[in-house]
Design a protein around this motif. Structure first.
Motif, PDB file in Angstrom:
ATOM      1  N   SER A 100     -30.196 122.847  -2.772  1.00  0.00           N
ATOM      2  CA  SER A 100     -29.271 121.787  -2.375  1.00  0.00           C
ATOM      3  C   SER A 100     -29.924 120.441  -2.639  1.00  0.00           C
ATOM      4  O   SER A 100     -31.143 120.311  -2.633  1.00  0.00           O
ATOM      5  N   LYS A 101     -29.086 119.435  -2.887  1.00  0.00           N
ATOM      6  CA  LYS A 101     -29.576 118.084  -3.120  1.00  0.00           C
ATOM      7  C   LYS A 101     -29.276 117.238  -1.897  1.00  0.00           C
ATOM      8  O   LYS A 101     -28.211 117.339  -1.301  1.00  0.00           O
ATOM      9  N   ARG A 102     -30.217 116.397  -1.532  1.00  0.00           N
ATOM     10  CA  ARG A 102     -30.008 115.452  -0.440  1.00  0.00           C
ATOM     11  C   ARG A 102     -30.327 114.064  -0.950  1.00  0.00           C
ATOM     12  O   ARG A 102     -31.312 113.856  -1.642  1.00  0.00           O
ATOM     13  N   ARG A 103     -29.491 113.138  -0.596  1.00  0.00           N
ATOM     14  CA  ARG A 103     -29.734 111.743  -0.964  1.00  0.00           C
ATOM     15  C   ARG A 103     -30.118 110.979   0.283  1.00  0.00           C
ATOM     16  O   ARG A 103     -29.566 111.193   1.356  1.00  0.00           O
ATOM     17  N   SER A 104     -31.068 110.099   0.125  1.00  0.00           N
ATOM     18  CA  SER A 104     -31.441 109.246   1.250  1.00  0.00           C
ATOM     19  C   SER A 104     -31.531 107.808   0.756  1.00  0.00           C
ATOM     20  O   SER A 104     -31.876 107.553  -0.389  1.00  0.00           O
ATOM     21  N   ARG A 105     -31.194 106.902   1.623  1.00  0.00           N
ATOM     22  CA  ARG A 105     -31.271 105.484   1.297  1.00  0.00           C
ATOM     23  C   ARG A 105     -32.304 104.846   2.191  1.00  0.00           C
ATOM     24  O   ARG A 105     -32.383 105.134   3.382  1.00  0.00           O
ATOM     25  N   THR A 106     -33.083 103.966   1.600  1.00  0.00           N
ATOM     26  CA  THR A 106     -34.069 103.231   2.368  1.00  0.00           C
ATOM     27  C   THR A 106     -33.435 101.927   2.835  1.00  0.00           C
ATOM     28  O   THR A 106     -32.912 101.158   2.026  1.00  0.00           O
TER      29      THR A 106
END
Length: 61
Positions: free
Chosen positions: A53-59
């Motif tokens: 699975s892919k997870r995106r995170s924003r800083t």
């Protein structure tokens, strides 16, 4: 009814093999009664299922 069995023991049972890897081990055939045979052929066919699975995170700055 006779109890016959075939046990295969891998030399290095790592659980994961890649294309081109050698797989070595021994085969032990246990028979209740004698059997005439010239050879024993064992074929092994493998398959795999892969999932991720892919997870995106924003800083936040």
């Amino acid at each position: 009814m006779p109890s016959n069995s075939l046990n295969i023991v891998f030399s290095q049972p790592q659980g994961v093999y890649h294309p081109g890897c050698s797989v070595c081990g021994t085969a032990q055939l246990n028979l209740e009664e004698p059997m005439k045979a010239r050879s024993l052929t064992i074929g092994i066919d493998g398959s795999a299922f892969t999932r991720w699975s892919k997870r995106r995170s924003r800083t936040v700055r």
